[in-house]
Design an enzyme around this catalytic site. Structure first.
Site, PDB file in Angstrom:
ATOM      1  N   HIS A   1       0.848  -1.186   0.000  1.00  0.00           N
ATOM      2  CA  HIS A   1       0.000   0.000   0.000  1.00  0.00           C
ATOM      3  C   HIS A   1       0.883   1.234   0.000  1.00  0.00           C
ATOM      4  CE1 HIS A   1      -3.137   2.848   1.102  1.00  0.00           C
ATOM      5  NE2 HIS A   1      -3.962   1.929   0.663  1.00  0.00           N
TER       6      HIS A   1
ATOM      7  N   ASP B   1      -7.913  -5.507   0.253  1.00  0.00           N
ATOM      8  CA  ASP B   1      -8.406  -6.333  -0.847  1.00  0.00           C
ATOM      9  C   ASP B   1      -8.001  -7.787  -0.770  1.00  0.00           C
ATOM     10  OD1 ASP B   1      -9.747  -4.313  -2.158  1.00  0.00           O
ATOM     11  OD2 ASP B   1      -7.906  -3.572  -3.054  1.00  0.00           O
TER      12      ASP B   1
HETATM   13  N1  CMC Z   1       4.138  -7.496  -4.799  1.00  0.00           N
HETATM   14  C1  CMC Z   1       5.474  -7.491  -4.975  1.00  0.00           C
HETATM   15  N2  CMC Z   1       6.237  -6.403  -4.846  1.00  0.00           N
HETATM   16  C2  CMC Z   1       5.617  -5.248  -4.543  1.00  0.00           C
HETATM   17  C3  CMC Z   1       4.223  -5.173  -4.336  1.00  0.00           C
HETATM   18  C4  CMC Z   1       3.484  -6.355  -4.480  1.00  0.00           C
HETATM   19  N3  CMC Z   1       2.150  -6.346  -4.306  1.00  0.00           N
HETATM   20  N4  CMC Z   1       3.870  -3.910  -4.048  1.00  0.00           N
HETATM   21  C5  CMC Z   1       4.999  -3.194  -4.066  1.00  0.00           C
HETATM   22  N5  CMC Z   1       6.077  -4.013  -4.366  1.00  0.00           N
HETATM   23  C6  CMC Z   1       7.484  -3.623  -4.422  1.00  0.00           C
HETATM   24  C7  CMC Z   1       7.749  -2.857  -5.721  1.00  0.00           C
HETATM   25  O1  CMC Z   1       8.219  -3.721  -6.741  1.00  0.00           O
HETATM   26  C8  CMC Z   1       8.813  -1.885  -5.286  1.00  0.00           C
HETATM   27  O2  CMC Z   1      10.050  -2.569  -5.254  1.00  0.00           O
HETATM   28  P1  CMC Z   1      11.415  -1.772  -5.587  1.00  0.00           P
HETATM   29  O3  CMC Z   1      11.551  -0.722  -4.535  1.00  0.00           O
HETATM   30  O4  CMC Z   1      12.474  -2.830  -5.505  1.00  0.00           O
HETATM   31  O5  CMC Z   1      11.238  -1.207  -6.953  1.00  0.00           O
HETATM   32  C9  CMC Z   1       8.456  -1.542  -3.834  1.00  0.00           C
HETATM   33  O6  CMC Z   1       7.698  -2.677  -3.367  1.00  0.00           O
HETATM   34  C10 CMC Z   1       7.591  -0.275  -3.704  1.00  0.00           C
HETATM   35  O7  CMC Z   1       6.514  -0.390  -4.625  1.00  0.00           O
HETATM   36  P2  CMC Z   1       5.863   0.853  -5.359  1.00  0.00           P
HETATM   37  O8  CMC Z   1       5.114   0.377  -6.536  1.00  0.00           O
HETATM   38  O9  CMC Z   1       6.897   1.925  -5.562  1.00  0.00           O
HETATM   39  O10 CMC Z   1       4.870   1.367  -4.232  1.00  0.00           O
HETATM   40  P3  CMC Z   1       3.606   2.260  -4.469  1.00  0.00           P
HETATM   41  O11 CMC Z   1       3.363   2.954  -3.188  1.00  0.00           O
HETATM   42  O12 CMC Z   1       3.766   3.118  -5.681  1.00  0.00           O
HETATM   43  O13 CMC Z   1       2.449   1.206  -4.810  1.00  0.00           O
HETATM   44  C11 CMC Z   1       0.616  -0.244  -4.623  1.00  0.00           C
HETATM   45  C12 CMC Z   1       1.467   0.832  -3.931  1.00  0.00           C
HETATM   46  C13 CMC Z   1      -0.630  -0.514  -3.777  1.00  0.00           C
HETATM   47  C14 CMC Z   1       0.130   0.285  -5.990  1.00  0.00           C
HETATM   48  C15 CMC Z   1       1.451  -1.512  -4.797  1.00  0.00           C
HETATM   49  O14 CMC Z   1       1.868  -2.006  -3.545  1.00  0.00           O
HETATM   50  C16 CMC Z   1       0.721  -2.610  -5.589  1.00  0.00           C
HETATM   51  O15 CMC Z   1       0.736  -2.574  -6.819  1.00  0.00           O
HETATM   52  N6  CMC Z   1       0.039  -3.566  -4.879  1.00  0.00           N
HETATM   53  C17 CMC Z   1      -0.751  -4.570  -5.540  1.00  0.00           C
HETATM   54  C18 CMC Z   1      -2.082  -3.973  -5.923  1.00  0.00           C
HETATM   55  C19 CMC Z   1      -3.011  -3.805  -4.726  1.00  0.00           C
HETATM   56  O16 CMC Z   1      -3.172  -4.701  -3.912  1.00  0.00           O
HETATM   57  N7  CMC Z   1      -3.656  -2.624  -4.666  1.00  0.00           N
HETATM   58  C20 CMC Z   1      -4.667  -2.345  -3.651  1.00  0.00           C
HETATM   59  C21 CMC Z   1      -4.294  -1.223  -2.745  1.00  0.00           C
HETATM   60  S1  CMC Z   1      -5.401  -1.158  -1.326  1.00  0.00           S
HETATM   61  C22 CMC Z   1      -6.904  -0.737  -1.998  1.00  0.00           C
HETATM   62  C23 CMC Z   1      -6.985   0.676  -2.410  1.00  0.00           C
HETATM   63  O17 CMC Z   1      -6.846   1.575  -1.547  1.00  0.00           O
HETATM   64  O18 CMC Z   1      -7.203   0.919  -3.591  1.00  0.00           O
END
Ligand code: CMC
Length: 428
Positions: free
Chosen positions: A306, A363
């Site tokens: 998240h 989720d």
């Molecule tokens: N699985 C594997 N690796 C992950 C995941 C994951 N679900 N989420 C983040 N990472 C890694 C990502 O690869 C990155 O690694 P590095 O620093 O080595 O490049 C690091 O963690 C940080 O990720 P980010 O994408 O920069 O973080 P963000 O804050 O931009 O993204 C997120 C947050 C929710 C979009 C992301 O964690 C994700 O895509 N999760 C899966 C989708 C999901 O479950 N979304 C629902 C969110 S809760 C409901 C809502 O409020 O909408």
């Protein structure tokens, strides 16, 4: 306003910027004069360090796993309150008295029907249309039906539009489902609660009476509470941005629905269940964990991670317990729940997930519950939209009433070509 200032020196010139205090949480530096003072913008794609507005609705402490609505912890609201009460709280700032709550419920109940002509909209969609596509279209179309509540400068019209949106969303969502399965639309019934009414409009058929199970109604109500609002997330920011231009509330909420649809946001509940089903059995989990950790593989563990929570998502705690209750009550022995629990344990003990502070989010378990209740996966994000509508309208109302509100207009760091002369096609 804090006594502190932030001092920034750019090109030898030093200027102070006011530091603003919230009631709790990080202070913010007021950079509104930065461009005038320096000729420079700030660069913050994804708004990881930017407060786009002042808000008194929802507070999140991502490091501690805290979520408060108007000061009340989400766990307490989910366990002790009801979705209608939380709606009132978000809209009005305080918990209602018994009379206020009764009046509010009556108002919402009396707005649940939709204009009969709206049903023709549905018939324009293919039967296999994604229900979120239908939601975007039909909710946007409400502005064509309720002209008497589109003047955003009239507080009474704003209130009526807010009530209409909250009240009609279950009807619209249930109709999207009915259309996809080729069953007749079911009209709302005023003697049922908001949530029981929604379940009945979704699952009853004219041939047979549907009696909502109180355990399922309670679980669904909790799911709605857990999704009611979540600070300045992508869809809420979309609603605010759309609303900042003066667009009508129905159009703004349709914009929010479109944004919510994406798999990184509300679409993650659908994606999470699809992923759990694809994993299928506990022995396959290591393979998927390895894929999630592989930089060359775009795969992510859906329902994990998240932007704000760097500790367990407090909504996931309630969700996991609710999943257990619902599966027990329905006598469902879905192996996907075992896969989910095991996957969670493995990920929580894996250095990659520990180091990146990736925990299950809201989720991760919601799909397991919704599937057990009987919703197809395509409906999951629709349910999220239904519940989040109150958050969107409360944030939209807050924005319109905020004297500091301006049209949202971010700037950019331009990296395209500098000015050049047009070349006619025969010379290219
Ligand atoms: N699985 C594997 N690796 C992950 C995941 C994951 N679900 N989420 C983040 N990472 C890694 C990502 O690869 C990155 O690694 P590095 O620093 O080595 O490049 C690091 O963690 C940080 O990720 P980010 O994408 O920069 O973080 P963000 O804050 O931009 O993204 C997120 C947050 C929710 C979009 C992301 O964690 C994700 O895509 N999760 C899966 C989708 C999901 O479950 N979304 C629902 C969110 S809760 C409901 C809502 O409020 O909408």
């Amino acid at each position: 306003m804090s006594d502190n200032n932030a001092t920034l020196t750019v090109g030898g010139a030093t200027k102070d910027y006011a530091v603003m205090d919230g009631s709790v949480g990080p202070q913010v530096i007021d950079v509104r004069k930065l461009y005038a003072n320096t000729g420079m913008f700030t660069y913050d794609p994804g708004f990881t360090s930017t407060a786009s507005c002042e808000s008194g609705l929802t507070y999140i402490d991502g490091d501690e796993g805290v979520l408060l609505h108007r000061g009340y912890p989400i766990g307490q609201l989910a366990e002790e309150s009801s979705f209608m009460e939380v709606c009132y709280l978000l809209l009005n700032g305080e918990l209602p008295s018994k009379t206020e709550l009764d009046d509010f419920i009556t108002t919402i109940t009396r707005h649940t029907m939709v204009h009969e002509q709206l049903t023709t909209f549905y018939r324009g969609f293919r039967r296999d249309a994604h229900p979120m596509a239908i939601m975007c279209g039909v909710v946007g179309a409400l502005s064509a039906f309720y002209h008497d509540s589109t003047d955003i400068n009239d507080p009474l019209q704003r209130k009526i539009a807010s009530h209409r949106l909250i009240a009609k969303m279950p009807t619209i969502a249930a109709m999207a489902y009915k259309y996809s399965v080729g069953q007749p639309f079911v009209y709302p019934r005023n003697d049922l609660s908001y949530t029981a009414n929604f379940l009945r409009m979704t699952f009853s058929v004219p041939a047979e009476e549907y009696i909502p199970d109180p355990v399922i109604v309670d679980a669904m109500d909790k799911i709605f509470i857990l999704h009611a609002d979540h600070e300045q997330n992508a869809s809420t920011s979309t609603v605010r941005l759309a609303g900042s231009s003066g667009a009508n509330p129905f159009a703004c909420i349709a914009a929010g629905i479109a944004c919510l649809w994406g798999p990184a946001h509300g679409g993650a509940n659908e994606a999470a269940l699809n992923m759990l089903r694809e994993i299928g059995t506990v022995d396959k989990i290591p393979e998927y964990i390895a894929r999630a950790k592989n930089k060359d593989d775009p795969f992510r563990l859906m329902g994990f991670g998240h932007r704000v929570y760097k500790n367990y998502d407090p909504r996931a705690t309630v969700m996991q317990k609710t999943a257990k209750d619902v599966l027990e009550k329905l006598g469902v022995n879905d192996p996907v729940f075992d896969v989910a629990k095991e996957l969670e344990q493995i990920a929580l003990n894996d250095p990659y997930f520990i180091e990146k502070k990736l925990y299950p989010n809201v989720d991760f378990y919601s799909g397991v519950i919704l599937s057990a209740i009987g919703f197809p996966t395509e409906m999951f994000t629709v349910l999220f939209a239904l519940a989040r509508t109150v958050g969107w309208v409360a944030q939209w109302n807050e924005m319109i009433s905020d004297p500091a509100q301006k049209i949202g207009r971010p700037r950019q760091l331009y990296t395209g070509p500098t000015q050049r002369d047009y070349v006619s096609v025969d010379k290219r």
